[in-house]
Scaffold this motif. Structure first.
Motif, PDB file in Angstrom:
ATOM      1  N   ARG A  81       0.761  -1.252   0.269  1.00 43.05           N
ATOM      2  CA  ARG A  81      -0.028  -0.059   0.085  1.00 43.05           C
ATOM      3  C   ARG A  81       1.029   0.936  -0.072  1.00 43.05           C
ATOM      4  NH1 ARG A  81       0.916   1.342   5.919  1.00 43.05           N
ATOM      5  NH2 ARG A  81       3.240   1.359   5.255  1.00 43.05           N
ATOM      6  N   PRO A  82       0.645   2.824  -0.540  1.00 36.43           N
ATOM      7  CA  PRO A  82      -0.987   2.149  -0.962  1.00 36.43           C
ATOM      8  C   PRO A  82      -0.704   1.784  -2.315  1.00 36.43           C
ATOM      9  CG  PRO A  82       0.758   4.187  -1.263  1.00 36.43           C
ATOM     10  CD  PRO A  82       1.391   3.364  -0.587  1.00 36.43           C
ATOM     11  N   ALA A  83      -2.149   1.520  -3.164  1.00 32.58           N
ATOM     12  CA  ALA A  83      -2.249   0.476  -4.092  1.00 32.58           C
ATOM     13  C   ALA A  83      -1.500   1.189  -5.695  1.00 32.58           C
ATOM     14  CB  ALA A  83      -3.462   0.188  -4.836  1.00 32.58           C
ATOM     15  N   SER A  84      -0.949   2.423  -5.759  1.00 27.60           N
ATOM     16  CA  SER A  84      -0.623   2.909  -6.562  1.00 27.60           C
ATOM     17  C   SER A  84       1.580   2.924  -7.017  1.00 27.60           C
ATOM     18  CB  SER A  84      -0.294   4.767  -6.508  1.00 27.60           C
ATOM     19  OG  SER A  84       0.446   4.789  -5.436  1.00 27.60           O
ATOM     20  N   LEU A  85       2.015   1.557  -5.534  1.00 22.98           N
ATOM     21  CA  LEU A  85       3.065   1.872  -5.923  1.00 22.98           C
ATOM     22  C   LEU A  85       3.201   0.482  -6.827  1.00 22.98           C
ATOM     23  CD1 LEU A  85       4.641   1.502  -1.854  1.00 22.98           C
ATOM     24  CD2 LEU A  85       5.112   3.474  -3.973  1.00 22.98           C
ATOM     25  N   LEU A  86       2.456  -0.424  -6.822  1.00 25.06           N
ATOM     26  CA  LEU A  86       2.593  -1.471  -7.581  1.00 25.06           C
ATOM     27  C   LEU A  86       2.103  -1.335  -9.014  1.00 25.06           C
ATOM     28  CD1 LEU A  86       2.902  -4.358  -6.838  1.00 25.06           C
ATOM     29  CD2 LEU A  86       1.474  -5.103  -6.929  1.00 25.06           C
ATOM     30  N   GLU A  87       1.238  -0.468  -9.141  1.00 19.15           N
ATOM     31  CA  GLU A  87       0.426   0.158 -10.510  1.00 19.15           C
ATOM     32  C   GLU A  87       1.703   0.516 -11.327  1.00 19.15           C
ATOM     33  OE1 GLU A  87      -2.443   3.075 -10.128  1.00 19.15           O
ATOM     34  OE2 GLU A  87      -3.785   1.604  -8.339  1.00 19.15           O
ATOM     35  N   GLY A  88       2.775   1.225 -10.050  1.00 14.42           N
ATOM     36  CA  GLY A  88       4.049   1.461 -10.767  1.00 14.42           C
ATOM     37  C   GLY A  88       4.959   0.853 -11.739  1.00 14.42           C
ATOM     38  N   CYS A  89       4.410  -0.340 -10.964  1.00 15.65           N
ATOM     39  CA  CYS A  89       5.372  -1.636 -11.296  1.00 15.65           C
ATOM     40  C   CYS A  89       4.878  -2.617 -12.501  1.00 15.65           C
ATOM     41  CB  CYS A  89       5.950  -2.310 -10.314  1.00 15.65           C
ATOM     42  SG  CYS A  89       7.462  -2.143  -9.644  1.00 15.65           S
ATOM     43  N   THR A  90       3.351  -1.616 -12.924  1.00 19.60           N
ATOM     44  CA  THR A  90       2.950  -2.994 -13.692  1.00 19.60           C
ATOM     45  C   THR A  90       2.624  -2.479 -15.096  1.00 19.60           C
ATOM     46  OG1 THR A  90       1.253  -3.162 -11.707  1.00 19.60           O
ATOM     47  CG2 THR A  90       0.794  -3.983 -14.180  1.00 19.60           C
ATOM     48  N   VAL A  91       2.856  -3.238 -16.096  1.00 23.64           N
ATOM     49  CA  VAL A  91       3.017  -2.668 -17.396  1.00 23.64           C
ATOM     50  C   VAL A  91       2.309  -3.535 -18.373  1.00 23.64           C
ATOM     51  CG1 VAL A  91       4.321  -1.832 -19.901  1.00 23.64           C
ATOM     52  CG2 VAL A  91       5.123  -1.138 -17.253  1.00 23.64           C
ATOM     53  N   ASP A  92       1.179  -3.781 -18.994  1.00 19.87           N
ATOM     54  CA  ASP A  92       0.126  -4.055 -19.774  1.00 19.87           C
ATOM     55  C   ASP A  92      -0.884  -5.031 -17.892  1.00 19.87           C
ATOM     56  OD1 ASP A  92       0.232  -2.849 -21.682  1.00 19.87           O
ATOM     57  OD2 ASP A  92       1.439  -4.391 -22.791  1.00 19.87           O
ATOM     58  N   GLY A  93      -0.669  -5.589 -17.109  1.00 15.90           N
ATOM     59  CA  GLY A  93      -0.898  -6.409 -16.536  1.00 15.90           C
ATOM     60  C   GLY A  93      -0.281  -6.868 -15.851  1.00 15.90           C
ATOM     61  N   LYS A  94       0.999  -6.896 -15.967  1.00 19.05           N
ATOM     62  CA  LYS A  94       2.324  -7.560 -15.943  1.00 19.05           C
ATOM     63  C   LYS A  94       3.161  -7.038 -14.797  1.00 19.05           C
ATOM     64  CE  LYS A  94       1.785 -11.006 -19.234  1.00 19.05           C
ATOM     65  NZ  LYS A  94       2.499 -11.465 -20.861  1.00 19.05           N
ATOM     66  N   VAL A  95       3.067  -7.358 -13.813  1.00 17.64           N
ATOM     67  CA  VAL A  95       4.043  -6.774 -12.457  1.00 17.64           C
ATOM     68  C   VAL A  95       5.781  -6.614 -12.988  1.00 17.64           C
ATOM     69  CG1 VAL A  95       5.039  -6.907 -10.260  1.00 17.64           C
ATOM     70  CG2 VAL A  95       1.955  -7.870 -11.196  1.00 17.64           C
ATOM     71  N   TYR A  96       6.351  -6.133 -12.747  1.00 14.26           N
ATOM     72  CA  TYR A  96       7.779  -6.523 -13.507  1.00 14.26           C
ATOM     73  C   TYR A  96       8.309  -5.688 -12.587  1.00 14.26           C
ATOM     74  CZ  TYR A  96       6.203  -7.285 -18.525  1.00 14.26           C
ATOM     75  OH  TYR A  96       5.801  -7.803 -19.426  1.00 14.26           O
ATOM     76  N   CYS A  97       8.475  -5.376 -11.024  1.00 10.10           N
ATOM     77  CA  CYS A  97       9.245  -5.004 -10.360  1.00 10.10           C
ATOM     78  C   CYS A  97       8.884  -4.898  -8.794  1.00 10.10           C
ATOM     79  CB  CYS A  97       9.936  -3.067 -10.853  1.00 10.10           C
ATOM     80  SG  CYS A  97       8.262  -2.037 -10.427  1.00 10.10           S
ATOM     81  N   VAL A  98       9.922  -5.251  -7.600  1.00 11.84           N
ATOM     82  CA  VAL A  98       9.077  -4.854  -6.395  1.00 11.84           C
ATOM     83  C   VAL A  98       9.631  -3.281  -5.790  1.00 11.84           C
ATOM     84  CG1 VAL A  98       9.980  -6.481  -4.280  1.00 11.84           C
ATOM     85  CG2 VAL A  98      10.052  -7.218  -6.741  1.00 11.84           C
ATOM     86  N   PRO A  99       8.207  -2.755  -5.431  1.00 11.86           N
ATOM     87  CA  PRO A  99       9.149  -2.097  -4.311  1.00 11.86           C
ATOM     88  C   PRO A  99       8.762  -2.326  -3.016  1.00 11.86           C
ATOM     89  CG  PRO A  99       6.514  -1.757  -5.213  1.00 11.86           C
ATOM     90  CD  PRO A  99       6.942  -3.312  -5.660  1.00 11.86           C
ATOM     91  N   VAL A 100       9.988  -1.287  -2.751  1.00 10.85           N
ATOM     92  CA  VAL A 100      11.115  -1.893  -1.095  1.00 10.85           C
ATOM     93  C   VAL A 100      10.695  -0.500  -0.906  1.00 10.85           C
ATOM     94  CG1 VAL A 100      12.281  -3.211  -2.268  1.00 10.85           C
ATOM     95  CG2 VAL A 100      13.042  -0.806  -2.400  1.00 10.85           C
ATOM     96  N   ASN A 101      10.157   0.492  -0.619  1.00 16.48           N
ATOM     97  CA  ASN A 101       9.954   1.218   0.230  1.00 16.48           C
ATOM     98  C   ASN A 101       9.218   2.513  -0.133  1.00 16.48           C
ATOM     99  OD1 ASN A 101      12.154   2.728  -1.449  1.00 16.48           O
ATOM    100  ND2 ASN A 101      13.082   2.909   0.268  1.00 16.48           N
ATOM    101  N   ILE A 102       8.981   3.395   1.112  1.00 16.95           N
ATOM    102  CA  ILE A 102       7.937   4.482   0.418  1.00 16.95           C
ATOM    103  C   ILE A 102       8.957   5.741   0.657  1.00 16.95           C
ATOM    104  CG2 ILE A 102       6.061   5.711   0.381  1.00 16.95           C
ATOM    105  CD1 ILE A 102       4.692   4.132   1.295  1.00 16.95           C
ATOM    106  N   HIS A 103       9.424   6.382   0.129  1.00 14.04           N
ATOM    107  CA  HIS A 103       9.889   8.066   0.017  1.00 14.04           C
ATOM    108  C   HIS A 103       8.985   9.341   0.243  1.00 14.04           C
ATOM    109  CE1 HIS A 103      13.959   7.021   2.065  1.00 14.04           C
ATOM    110  NE2 HIS A 103      13.935   6.608   0.657  1.00 14.04           N
ATOM    111  N   SER A 104       8.614   9.760   0.913  1.00 12.79           N
ATOM    112  CA  SER A 104       8.394  10.681   1.097  1.00 12.79           C
ATOM    113  C   SER A 104       9.254  12.529   0.888  1.00 12.79           C
ATOM    114  CB  SER A 104       7.215  11.056   1.806  1.00 12.79           C
ATOM    115  OG  SER A 104       7.572  11.405   2.521  1.00 12.79           O
ATOM    116  N   TRP A 105       8.125  13.191   0.371  1.00 11.19           N
ATOM    117  CA  TRP A 105       9.730  14.579  -0.088  1.00 11.19           C
ATOM    118  C   TRP A 105       9.069  15.447   1.200  1.00 11.19           C
ATOM    119  CZ3 TRP A 105      13.742  16.901  -2.160  1.00 11.19           C
ATOM    120  CH2 TRP A 105      14.954  16.555  -3.521  1.00 11.19           C
TER     121      TRP A 105
END
Ligand code: ATP
Ligand code: ATP
Ligand code: MG
Ligand code: MG
Lengths: 360, 388, 302, 313, 360
Positions: B95-119
């Motif tokens: 969570r948030p879901a947007s993280l995984l969306e960033g990794c998803t291209v054409d419905g497939k997952v290509y990366c592993v988000p490991v942390n959340i950084h906020s500015w």
């Protein structure tokens, strides 16, 4: 049989035509000297014969074989360069044996050949030295040795003596002459020193901007130059030239500034025609003082410059407006300003047509 | 199996965090070959891209969460982790879901988000304000007001490093804080040039002008040198992401006592959800391929997430882990996150190209007093207009 | 003429003459064609696309160039390169020559001085940049030193002042590069005929005049070699800037090579980077190709 | 031998020279502190100081502890000399997770530098030789392209070369890197060698051809042994260039073969709190040590070699 | 009055003593030639006179003024270098006027001087060319012009002709000689070409490893060399030397290999003592054929090598084990292997003591 034949050889560097349809036949065992001023194409011709330059046209034969497109090493030639071009990092022995090693000659044969060559040239004690440890004359002998060791038919020399001082040059000249007398190989020798040419050559080819002017024995060339150029080029001090008019009639004569030289004894190659002409006489053919009185032509001149040269003295004088040199003994007492009587035999002179510059 | 992992985490806190990954991965019987390249993304990314396109890829590589690796995925050079993601229910835990969306291209997952950084953090040095004799501000306006006092005390009011992304970051933090979330999204999500040229953003530029004045004396390059100015009390504050916290931690400082953190600059308390993700290039070696899977799984495991993020100063991507060990500031962040006051990170919204153009603009703006806010805004709007 | 008549051998094919030389030159030919020429063409072609992270052939016409020439940063870069280039050229040549001329005065410890002047060349730009960044740092470098010596108002912080930052880079670049130039010049001076010096002395021409009017004009070849080295260094200037200022402050020390690099790898906009590098190549080509052709192509040996 | 003194080389009778013993005699007196010397040596020493300051700063700093550095003056000599930074830079400084300092990179650098130097010089010297002595049609065109290539920023060529190496399957191998270094060293080196071999008398080359030596025999037996000075220059230039290279080293290799400069970059660029200047400086010196050593040892040969090669054109 | 006086000049390069306590007086207007083999210190001496080298000891006077420590430009000398050392990027005019400009001579005076010099040397048409566009001889004249234009007392020439070919050399030699006759400046001229030395010099100083062997007129040096070294060095082809025994008695004679040469007419400088000796006779003092019959000494020799040199022919022969050259006319018919009768007058010979190498 001819040793080297050159047919219609021409060579261009870009737009510059350095050799112009040049042909020569050189006899087996002949010593041919190529003589000419700087830049006339002597080295270029030699390089063509050696196969070091790609020619633009014509053919080259060595021992009857057409070698026009062959590699230098396959032509059976040896070459000695002006700067010797010894391999600086090799010993004398290395220099001599490099070509043989490259040709994969067996070791013991190399040793034999090197030893023989060293003996001929008397450089045995130098075999283990490097070129930098040799004197000019020794280097020159090693350079000859390098050509000699390969048992070639034709030797090419490109001004091998011009880097040496006068004394050494005179000595080595004799050595080369002796060597030729011993080996009897064909030798083609480039020089612009005419003493060398006259001393060494069986025949001399006088060149001028890529073309041969005269190819003949030294004696002929010295005494019967075919044209004004050869006449002026050969001989040092050079021939004296006087411009005037040739009178062709029954008693042919050369007239200038009111004087007249009788040409009836002159050995003309063709009937003498009237017209502007140039009269040439060599300084050493002019005698002075008492001896002059027996010569067919005589005059009195005032001395301008006296150049003592040791054995001889060269005297510069004016003869009715023309500058004039003649040679006298080294012990002469002549002084600048003296008036002396000179004389010469027109039979020993050369007369040229002013327009064609050819000898009559 | 040996697996080479490239990343640009080389500062003190970062390296300690990476060590957690390596420890966890090696506990699975594999070996972590560390391919750290210092100097930030600009030095490291060409190396990574070259090696992947050159056919000599590493086992895994870091990118910022967002669009940086898009084309590598499209070129089919990256490994598809959809199966693993489904097996481990990433959709549910991340969570948030947007993280995984960033990794998803054409419905497939290509990366592993490991942390959340906020500015959106303003870090303040309590000591500096003490020295200046003013109370520690609680929001941006108070901070600006305290500027002259700090200067009088020989302090730099606002520390900003010379690297261009820092100035851009500062500005991007100012947008939601001054103009609000909607404007932020209009500008960066919709690339609405009119808004970018409008009065709201003009206010932001006004604030940026203040920031520029206050940071005029900070002669450092690296972000953590700037942070160090705050830590040592030479500077009043710094606008920097939550990774700065790692530096405070390494320096042994305690949140609330030695330093104060103001999320959203104390104005609009929201945070962006950027971060880092790991991508896994396609490999021929089946052993390594298997190891990649283990690594991906390890990185997301609850224990690793906690230990890693505590060191890194960032927020775990999993909502289901125990973060009681987190400190004051991180807890603040978690709260905001839980409330859902989030905005996407500019890395997710903009291409690197746009970001870089913004960098060029802001680095110039912050160091060139002659460049007026109005002029800068015009150029800003032009960049937004051309963004895609 | 004897048996040698007739049989005119045909001129062998030109293709196989000097075959070994041609084979041996294959690396050079390949490098020239595939890498330098091929790479250049490749770069130019892709500069007309909108390639982002990976090169792709999606042509967009002159878009990249329009954007390039409207980018303030590119304009700054060009301007910087111009200023830096001219100054670096002048100072390298002048300093290099002066040092060489001084070392050529038959001085004692020539070797020591030469080594001192040359050693920075052995160091990488990264090292040079770092060291000078440090020495020029106002807080503990030269400025600090002078101020703590009592001159409080002394200001010398080129790396933090937009107006003069390029000179800060120049100082470091000269420190690193002049040694080699000096070496080249020294070698050139040593190649001048002794007699020229003697003639000038007999003529009563003062030393500086001899250098200026006689020796320097004679050193044309050296100056050309030097020029190639300096100029190629100027065009490629990158590491030093990154190590010293990262283009700062505020982009005031940006240079074209850095623009290229940043857009290719940081901004992931290859097209833009290629467009910029094409512009660089173009300007180099305009200057260098005619010269190189005259220098190496037209003339014959020697 | 004649007794020289007896020869009448001087005029007899009245000595034509009046002030025989009073005037100047013998060697012209040389004042050590003449204005020229003061100016000359003064300038040289001053400039030398300028050149030495950075080295001094590097060394001094590398011998200080961090507290002393924080005090500020980078020019002051260390109060307390410590070799800690050196040890740290060499053996324990961290790059990411690897905490063995530069030591690892040193051997990698050697492994990269040695073949790259040898290969690039071998290729360039043969090229230069072919260009100088065996000119064939088009050779000069290629050479011109090569020289123009010297002006191309390295960064521009990264992708084309990545693609090239990928296509020939050498990407990521040591040989790939060697080829890259050879490519970028080629323009200047070829120029040097070409100029040098051009200055070797052409007759030497001709003599060898008459002796029957071919392309390679002439190269190895005649040219190579004579080209020592220019080889020294080439070796020095290449060692410096390749040893100091960072970009290619990091792009065209893998972490376990990263050269020393990558470690240096990591040490220098990964700031941990305060910059550890002393370690950075120690690392810097350690990295530059090899090329520095090469310069100190062969400075004289360098100038001589340049005189032989670079200057004629 | 002497123009140049050198007193006890010595010069060391490190440990090498190149000039050894050398003294010379040169008369005003004299043409002195320094002659010697390569490396004997000729250039060094010239450079010392010019002030281009710091001497180690002694004094130098020019026009009676002690210039030992003066700058080259203040010595009133002009120098012409072997390589000419023309400023390559300046025109001929620039080369001539640069020194004057530096000395702030007024413009119109410079123009006048350059014009006059150009006229003397006949280089007016060349004034706007660069040195690279000139031939060797023209360059040489410009180099002389550069010295000439400065109105100096003393000219120094360092082998100005050695880079030229023989023909040009001969011509320029005469020009220099004429120039000297016209200007009457003091000239010191270095060469290792003895023809040049003999032709040009009023006096010749023969040098050998930093010391002067003989300083005298060309005639004296040629005919009465003080020692074996000078005798061997002067003359080309060189003097013939024969080793043997000197018999000092009432009728002095030189004996070798069973032969005896009568020395009673020999102009000995001191009473002849017995002991080992060397007999020297120049090739041009030997006559052959019929002319030999009148000479005091005669012998028959076998011809070894014949070198035709145009005007003359040099013949090499063996005389009882000693090699032997003599000069005959260019038209000679002598062949290798011929036996000829030769003769010479011992009064023209030189006899040396083997131990001291000094002439008797
Ligand atoms: N490689 C070349 N390219 C162009 N021109 C050349 C080349 N080599 C020689 N020449 C020209 O060809 C002409 C003949 O040159 P060559 O070397 O044969 O003269 P030479 O008779 O040997 O003269 P020298 O006596 O000076 O050696 C000269 O005009 C020279 O300038
Ligand atoms: N700068 C120098 N340092 C050391 N030795 C020198 C120097 N210049 C000349 N010599 C030596 O001094 C000696 C005399 O040299 P010099 O040039 O005077 O000879 P030279 O008679 O002019 O010969 P050449 O006829 O070859 O010109 C030589 O042995 C030479 O090696
Ligand atoms: Mg020639
Ligand atoms: Mg000399």
């Amino acid at each position: 049989m001819t040793s080297v034949s050159i047919r219609d050889l021409s060579l261009k560097f870009g737009a510059l035509e350095v050799l112009k349809s040049l042909s020569i036949d050189i006899e087996d065992g002949e010593f041919l000297v190529l003589l000419g001023p700087s830049g006339c194409g002597k080295s270029t011709l030699l390089n063509c014969i050696a196969g070091l330059l790609d020619i633009s046209g014509g053919q080259i034969f060595i021992k009857g074989r057409n070698v026009t497109w062959e590699e230098p090493k396959d032509r059976g030639i040896g070459m000695v360069f002006q700067s010797y071009a010894l391999y600086p990092q090799m010993t004398v022995k290395g220099n001599l044996s490099f070509g043989l090693k490259t040709a994969r000659v067996p070791r013991d044969e190399i040793a034999r050949k090197v030893a023989r060559t060293a003996e001929v040239l008397q450089i045995e004690p130098l075999l283990d030295r490097k070129p930098s440890q040799l004197s000019g004359g020794q280097r020159q002998r090693v350079a000859i040795g390098r050509a000699l060791v390969r048992d070639v038919d034709v030797f090419l020399f490109d001004e091998p003596l011009s880097n040496l001082d006068a004394k050494l040059r005179a000595e080595l000249r004799v050595e080369i002459k002796r060597l030729h007398q011993k080996l009897r190989n064909t030798m083609i020798y480039v020089t612009h020193d005419q003493i060398e040419a006259l001393t060494l050559a069986d025949r001399i080819a006088v060149m001028r901007s890529g073309a041969i002017q005269q190819l003949d024995t030294p004696h002929e060339i010295y005494n019967r130059p075919v044209n004004l150029y050869v006449a002026g080029f050969m001989g040092s001090p050079g021939m004296n030239f006087i411009s005037g008019e040739i009178d062709g009639g029954d008693s042919p004569a050369f007239r200038f500034a009111g004087q007249s030289i009788d040409l009836s004894t002159y050995p003309a190659s063709a009937p003498i025609k009237s017209g502007p002409g140039i009269f040439g006489i060599r300084p050493e053919h002019i005698v002075s003082g008492d001896a002059a009185s027996v010569e067919p032509y005589q005059a009195t001149v005032e001395i301008d410059v006296v150049e003592p040269m040791g054995a001889d003295t060269l005297v510069w004088a004016m003869l009715d407006g023309s500058e004039f040199r003649f040679r006298v003994d080294g012990q002469t007492g002549m002084r600048v300003g003296d008036h002396v009587r000179i004389g010469f035999d027109p039979a020993r002179a050369s007369v040229f047509d002013t327009a064609t510059e050819l000898r009559l | 199996t040996d697996l080479e992992v490239t990343h640009w985490w080389t500062s003190g806190g970062e390296a300690a965090a990476v060590a957690e990954f390596a420890k966890a991965f090696e506990a699975t019987g594999n070996k972590w070959i560390d391919g750290a390249i210092a100097g930030g993304g600009s030095t490291a990314r060409p190396v990574m891209v070259s090696r992947i396109t050159g056919g000599s890829p590493m086992g895994a590589t870091q990118f910022n969460t967002g669009r940086q690796a898009e084309e590598l995925v499209e070129a089919g050079l990256m490994r598809d982790f959809t199966d693993l993601a489904e097996k481990e229910h990433w959709k549910d835990v991340i969570r948030p879901a947007s993280l995984l969306e960033g990794c998803t291209v054409d419905g497939k997952v290509y990366c592993v988000p490991v942390n959340i950084h906020s500015w959106q953090w303003l870090w303040l040095s309590n000591k500096a304000f003490e020295d200046a004799g003013v109370p520690v501000p609680t929001n941006w306006d108070e901070f600006v007001a305290a500027g002259p006092a700090l200067e009088k005390a020989g302090k730099i009011p606002l520390a900003i490093g010379g690297q261009s992304w820092q100035t851009t970051g500062t500005f991007n933090v100012l947008i939601p804080a001054i103009a609000g979330k909607d404007v932020f999204l209009k500008v960066y999500q919709d690339h609405d040039a009119e808004v970018a040229a409008g009065p709201e953003i003009a206010k932001v530029f006004k604030a940026a002008d203040d920031a520029r004045r206050m940071s005029a004396k900070s002669n450092v390059q690296d972000w953590n040198q700037a942070t160090n100015l705050v830590i040592t009390g030479q500077a009043g504050g710094q606008i920097m992401g939550d990774w700065a916290q790692g530096e405070f931690q390494v320096a042994g400082q305690v949140a609330g006592e030695d330093y104060t953190c103001l999320p959203g600059l104390g104005v609009n308390e929201l945070i962006s959800t950027g971060g880092d993700s790991f991508y896994f290039p396609k490999l021929d070696d089946p052993d390594k391929t298997a190891a990649q899977e283990v690594l991906a799984s390890t990185m997301l495991s609850p224990a690793t997430q906690v230990s890693f993020n505590l060191k890194k100063g960032s927020v775990p991507v999993r909502g289901d882990v125990d973060v009681s060990a987190a400190n004051d500031c991180m807890k603040k962040g978690l709260e905001i996150l839980a409330k859902g006051d989030i905005i996407p990170d500019t890395n997710q919204l903009n291409t690197e190209d746009t970001n870089n153009q913004l960098n060029d603009l802001f680095v110039e703006f912050f160091k060139t007093p002659a460049l007026t806010p109005e002029e800068a805004q015009k150029r800003y709007a032009a960049i937004i207009a051309s963004a895609d | 003429m004897s048996s040698s008549s007739g049989t005119a051998t045909r001129r062998p094919s030109q293709m196989f003459r000097n075959l070994n030389a041609k084979i041996a030159s294959i690396p050079m030919i390949l490098t020239a064609l595939c890498v330098f020429l091929g790479g250049t063409v490749w770069t130019i072609v892709y500069s007309f696309t909108n390639s982002k992270l990976l090169p792709r052939l999606k042509f967009v016409g002159l878009d990249q160039y329009e954007r390039l020439w409207s980018a303030p940063r590119w304009l700054t870069s060009i301007e910087n390169l111009f200023v830096y280039g001219i100054l670096s050229l002048i100072f390298s040549l002048v300093i290099g020559f002066l040092l060489a001329a001084m070392l050529d005065q038959k001085i004692r410890f020539e070797g020591v001085f030469r080594t001192i002047f040359l050693y920075p060349f052995a160091l990488s730009f990264v090292v040079t940049g770092l060291t000078w960044q440090w020495i020029l740092n106002p807080d503990f470098g030269v400025q600090h030193l002078v101020r703590s010596a009592g001159w409080e108002s002394f200001t010398f912080n080129p790396l933090y002042d937009q107006q003069i930052v390029i000179y800060g880079i120049l100082i470091a670049a000269l420190w690193q590069g002049t040694g080699l130039i000096m070496c080249l010049m020294l070698a050139g001076l040593r190649g001048i005929d002794e007699d020229i010096w003697k003639a000038a002395r007999v003529d009563g021409i003062p030393m500086w005049k001899t250098y200026l009017f006689i020796v320097i004009p004679m050193m044309r070849p050296v100056f050309i070699t030097t020029l190639v080295i300096i100029a190629s260094g100027i065009v490629r200037l990158y590491d030093l800037v990154v190590a010293q200022t990262s283009g700062g402050p505020g982009g005031a020390s940006e240079v074209p090579a850095k623009y290229v690099y940043d857009y290719m790898f940081l901004a992931q906009n290859l097209g833009q980077g290629f467009a910029a590098s094409t512009m660089m190549l173009l300007s180099v080509a305009i200057i260098v190709v005619p010269w190189a052709y005259l220098e190496f192509g037209g003339r014959k040996r020697g | 031998m004649a007794d020289v003194q007896t020869l009448n080389t001087v005029a007899v009778g009245i000595d034509p020279v009046a002030d025989r013993l009073s005037g100047p005699q013998g060697a012209r007196p040389k004042r050590v502190l003449s204005r020229r010397n003061i100016f000359l040596y003064g300038t040289l020493i001053f400039v030398a100081a300028y050149y030495l300051v950075p080295l001094y700063v590097m060394i001094v700093t590398s011998l200080k502890g961090m507290p002393e550095i924080r005090l500020g003056n980078i020019f002051s000599p260390p109060v307390e000399i410590t070799f800690e930074p050196w040890v740290k830079a060499w053996a324990t400084a961290c790059t990411g997770l690897n905490c063995d300092g530069l030591s690892r990179g040193f051997w990698n650098s050697v492994r990269i530098t040695v073949p790259s130097v040898i290969f690039s010089i071998a290729v360039a010297s043969v090229n230069g030789y072919a260009l100088a002595n065996w000119r064939f049609k088009g050779a000069n065109t290629f050479f011109t392209i090569l020289i123009v290539g010297a002006f191309i920023p390295y960064q521009v060529m990264i992708y084309p070369i990545v693609i090239l190496l990928r296509e020939i399957g050498l990407y990521g191998t040591l040989w790939g890197l060697v080829i890259v270094h050879s490519i970028f060293g080629m323009p200047i080196l070829t120029l040097l060698f070409r100029n040098y071999f051009t200055s070797v008398p052409e007759e030497l080359f001709k003599a060898a051809r008459v002796d029957g030596a071919g392309f390679w025999a002439i190269y190895f037996k005649i040219m190579l042994p004579m080209a020592l000075p220019i080889f020294v220059v080439a070796i020095i230039l290449q060692i410096t260039g390749i040893w100091n290279d960072f970009l290619f080293g990091v792009i065209y290799t893998k972490p376990d073969t990263y050269p020393m400069t990558v470690q240096l970059n990591n040490i220098v660029n990964s700031v941990q709190g305060v910059k550890e200047y002393n370690v950075n400086m120690a690392a810097t010196i350690l990295t530059g040590l090899v090329p520095l050593l090469v310069y100190f040892v062969s400075g004289k040969l360098f100038v001589r070699g340049i005189a032989a090669g670079a200057v004629k054109g």
